[in-house]
Design a protein around this motif. Structure first.
Motif, PDB file in Angstrom:
ATOM      1  N   LYS B  43       0.827  -1.216   0.000  1.00 53.42           N
ATOM      2  CA  LYS B  43       0.000   0.000   0.000  1.00 53.42           C
ATOM      3  C   LYS B  43       0.858   1.262   0.000  1.00 53.42           C
ATOM      4  CE  LYS B  43      -1.871  -1.140   3.937  1.00 53.42           C
ATOM      5  NZ  LYS B  43      -1.114  -2.360   4.290  1.00 53.42           N
ATOM      6  N   SER B  44       1.822   1.319   0.936  1.00 46.71           N
ATOM      7  CA  SER B  44       2.674   2.512   1.008  1.00 46.71           C
ATOM      8  C   SER B  44       3.466   2.701  -0.268  1.00 46.71           C
ATOM      9  CB  SER B  44       3.645   2.408   2.186  1.00 46.71           C
ATOM     10  OG  SER B  44       2.934   2.316   3.387  1.00 46.71           O
ATOM     11  N   THR B  45       3.973   1.596  -0.788  1.00 46.03           N
ATOM     12  CA  THR B  45       4.782   1.672  -2.004  1.00 46.03           C
ATOM     13  C   THR B  45       3.964   2.240  -3.156  1.00 46.03           C
ATOM     14  OG1 THR B  45       6.005  -0.248  -1.220  1.00 46.03           O
ATOM     15  CG2 THR B  45       6.297   0.347  -3.522  1.00 46.03           C
ATOM     16  N   LEU B 163      -2.401  10.029   1.639  1.00 39.60           N
ATOM     17  CA  LEU B 163      -2.338   9.892   3.097  1.00 39.60           C
ATOM     18  C   LEU B 163      -1.975   8.457   3.448  1.00 39.60           C
ATOM     19  CD1 LEU B 163      -5.633  11.830   3.972  1.00 39.60           C
ATOM     20  CD2 LEU B 163      -3.328  12.753   3.721  1.00 39.60           C
ATOM     21  N   ASP B 164      -0.873   8.272   4.177  1.00 39.37           N
ATOM     22  CA  ASP B 164      -0.395   6.929   4.494  1.00 39.37           C
ATOM     23  C   ASP B 164      -0.587   6.617   5.976  1.00 39.37           C
ATOM     24  OD1 ASP B 164       0.757   4.476   4.490  1.00 39.37           O
ATOM     25  OD2 ASP B 164       2.704   5.110   3.695  1.00 39.37           O
ATOM     26  N   GLU B 165      -1.687   5.964   6.288  1.00 37.45           N
ATOM     27  CA  GLU B 165      -1.982   5.566   7.678  1.00 37.45           C
ATOM     28  C   GLU B 165      -1.758   6.708   8.653  1.00 37.45           C
ATOM     29  OE1 GLU B 165      -0.677   1.804   9.058  1.00 37.45           O
ATOM     30  OE2 GLU B 165      -0.317   1.052   7.032  1.00 37.45           O
ATOM     31  N   ILE B 166      -2.368   7.849   8.360  1.00 35.86           N
ATOM     32  CA  ILE B 166      -2.012   9.043   9.129  1.00 35.86           C
ATOM     33  C   ILE B 166      -2.556   9.036  10.550  1.00 35.86           C
ATOM     34  CG2 ILE B 166      -1.762  10.505   7.102  1.00 35.86           C
ATOM     35  CD1 ILE B 166      -4.491  11.681   7.856  1.00 35.86           C
TER      36      ILE B 166
HETATM   37 MG   LIG Z   1       2.704   1.198   4.830  1.00 35.88          MG
END
Ligand SMILES: [Mg+2]
Ligand SMILES: Nc1ncnc2c1ncn2[C@@H]1O[C@H](COP(=O)(O)OP(=O)(O)OP(=O)(O)O)[C@@H](O)[C@H]1O
Lengths: 294, 248
Positions: B43-45, B163-166
């Motif tokens: 997901k982050s990638t 937005l990454d798991e903010i």
């Molecule tokens: Mg991640």
């Protein structure tokens, strides 16, 4: 003083009355410290007193005492040794500034990641390996005697200059590694944030990474500063008239070594406060980290 | 419905490890798409490929029709148009809130100090953070820090927000204040790609939800369908685990 808090059913009543005051800060407790202090003092006195007794009981002690701890000789040597020490201080500060700047350049080149910089990175690595691997004393001798002998046109010819250059080159290799450890210790997320904001690699270093890295390495740098202050005396081997050299000159003409003790005293006078400052900065830094971690 | 982000057959390796496997996903203008999936699913990638924090190996990603690796974006055009916010805020600890959020406009985009400060005050006020301009990040709560990070990402008026798991690093009672801001941004029409473990939030804020597993989008659709009637057994298994841990 502890008083029981009668708790109401279902919890405390915050309006009941104020909480007890904070306990008084405990100062240094002399009574608790008395015994350990006494033991410490006693062992200190017995060890060093014993040593002193042993040394002074030597048959040659009266002669040594005259040669090393002769007050008159100390007073006579003091002005010249002090003058030499002033050279130490000047060289120390100049060399220090050069080291901090040159090492920063090395560390920055080494930490740039763009492929374009790869050959420069390699050169820095080789530089650091070489200059960390050779004793400073050897470098001082090589530079201080060798380069002036070449008589290179357009370059200064003094041993003082080239000896100082040797110190800078050698120390910068260590300091560059200290900087680098500080740079590496900055969290990767900081780079990601800077990059995502559009900062170039140089701007990332300049605005985001270096300020944090430098703050991280202040304690380690302080130790280098102290070590350098003493190592400036190495220049005496190439004839620079620093405190040690002046003391030796006095010794050679009078066959009295008290001037060396004077020089030692001057070095202590300069390094001990700096060592305390280094300790203080280290402690403060640790407190800061603990607070951030909490 | 015009596409804002078009991810087309994107593949990414870290060394020899396949992290994204021919992923395709479109986010339309004003749309909010949530990415869900197990840890390590990519997901982050995927998010970082969109603003090129990570360079993808194959396929194309377009932002508003222009490939993200197109020279037309110049050195900083992409970063100006796609803001990102991280799980751990990543504010610069040695700078005040004001310095943090005016850094990029001033140093990267050549905005004057006065103009950047004015814009900063405006954005901070919008998030209830006026009065904190001179504070340092470590003096703020996690929720406040994350609000500053969102403000920082919005300074250049980006078209999309990533937005990454903010909220993942926040104490439970602080999650709400940050999610409220995201909701406000959605209502203002911001296009967003959101990686989240807050399934409740994904359910009522997302226009679409995509489920990632082992670098592939296994399933994608409106939240009601993904959460209500997932077709893929793996999606179902993932959601069952989330429900079991009490997060839905
Ligand atoms: Mg991640
Ligand atoms: N810089 C990197 N170098 C090498 N491998 C990486 C790197 N970044 C991520 N990976 C690997 O790629 C895979 C996907 O990582 P990614 O961070 O995208 O997952 P994620 O879905 O965001 O997980 P999480 O929910 O834990 O954040 C993981 O196996 C991870 O170990």
């Amino acid at each position: 003083m502890t008083t029981a808090h009668p708790a109401k059913a279902g919890g405390q009543d915050p309006a009941r009355r104020g909480p007890p005051p904070p306990p008084p800060k405990r100062g240094f407790d002399w009574r608790a410290a008395a015994l350990p202090t006494a033991i410490g003092l006693a062992s200190f006195i017995s060890v060093f007193g014993g040593l002193a007794l042993y040394v002074t009981s030597a048959e040659q002690w009266p002669r040594i005492k005259l040669q090393f701890f002769n007050l008159d000789a100390m007073i006579a040597a003091f002005p010249r040794v002090l003058q030499g020490f002033w050279v130490n201080i000047q060289v120390w500060l100049t060399v220090l500034v050069c080291i901090l700047v040159w090492a920063l350049v090395l560390a920055i080149v080494r930490s740039l990641r763009a492929p374009w910089f790869a050959p420069f990175r390699l050169m820095v690595v080789i530089y650091i390996d070489i200059f960390r691997g050779v004793p400073v004393l050897l470098l001082v001798l090589l530079f201080g005697f060798g380069i002036p002998a070449l008589n290179l046109p357009g370059l200064p010819n003094s041993g003082l200059f080239w000896g100082s250059v040797a110190m800078v080159l050698s120390y910068a290799a260590y300091v560059a590694e200290i900087y680098r450890s500080g740079i590496d210790a900055v969290h990767e997320g900081q780079r990601a944030a800077a990059k995502s904001l559009g900062l170039s690699e140089w701007q990332t270093l300049r605005y985001a990474i270096l300020p944090q890295a430098l703050r991280n390495v202040v304690p380690a740098l302080m130790n280098i500063v102290v070590a350098l202050q003493k190592d400036v005396a190495l220049l005496s081997v190439i004839g620079v008239r620093d405190a040690v050299r002046e003391a030796q000159i006095y010794t050679a003409s009078t066959f009295n070594y008290s001037s060396l003790i004077v020089a030692a005293g001057l070095f202590l006078l300069a390094t001990i406060p700096m060592a305390r400052l280094a300790d203080y900065l280290t402690r403060r830094d640790r407190m800061r980290r603990l607070q951030i971690a909490a | 419905m015009t596409p804002m982000i078009e991810i087309d057959e994107v593949t990414k390796y870290f060394g020899t490890k396949l992290v994204l496997d021919r992923v395709s996903l479109t986010v339309n203008r004003h749309e909010v798409v949530c990415l869900i999936g197990a840890s390590g699913s990519g997901k982050s990638t995927l998010l970082r490929c969109v603003n090129r924090l990570v360079a993808h190996d194959y396929g194309t990603i377009r932002l508003d029709g222009v490939p993200v690796d197109d020279p037309r974006f110049g050195k900083t055009g992409l970063q100006k148009r796609a803001g990102i916010v991280f799980q751990s805020y990543n504010l610069f600890p040695h700078m005040t809130v004001l310095e943090n959020i005016t850094l990029a406009p001033r140093r990267v985009h050549g905005v004057s100090r006065a103009e950047a400060t004015a814009r900063a005050q405006e954005v901070l006020a919008r998030f209830g953070m006026d009065g904190f301009a001179q504070a340092y990040p470590e003096q703020l709560s996690g929720g406040q820090q994350q609000r500053v990070a969102i403000a920082r990402a919005l300074m250049t008026k980006p078209d999309v927000l990533l937005l990454d798991e903010i909220t993942a690093a926040l104490d439970p009672e602080l999650v709400g204040e940050v999610l409220a801001i995201i909701r406000g941004l959605k209502d203002a029409g911001m296009t967003m790609m959101i990686v989240t473990h807050e399934m409740g939030f994904a359910r009522d804020c997302a226009d679409r939800v995509a489920f990632l597993s082992d670098g592939m989008i296994l399933e994608e659709g409106p939240p009601d369908r993904i959460f209500g009637a997932p077709e893929q057994p793996r999606t179902r298994a993932f959601l069952d685990r989330i429900i079991a841990s009490g997060r839905l």
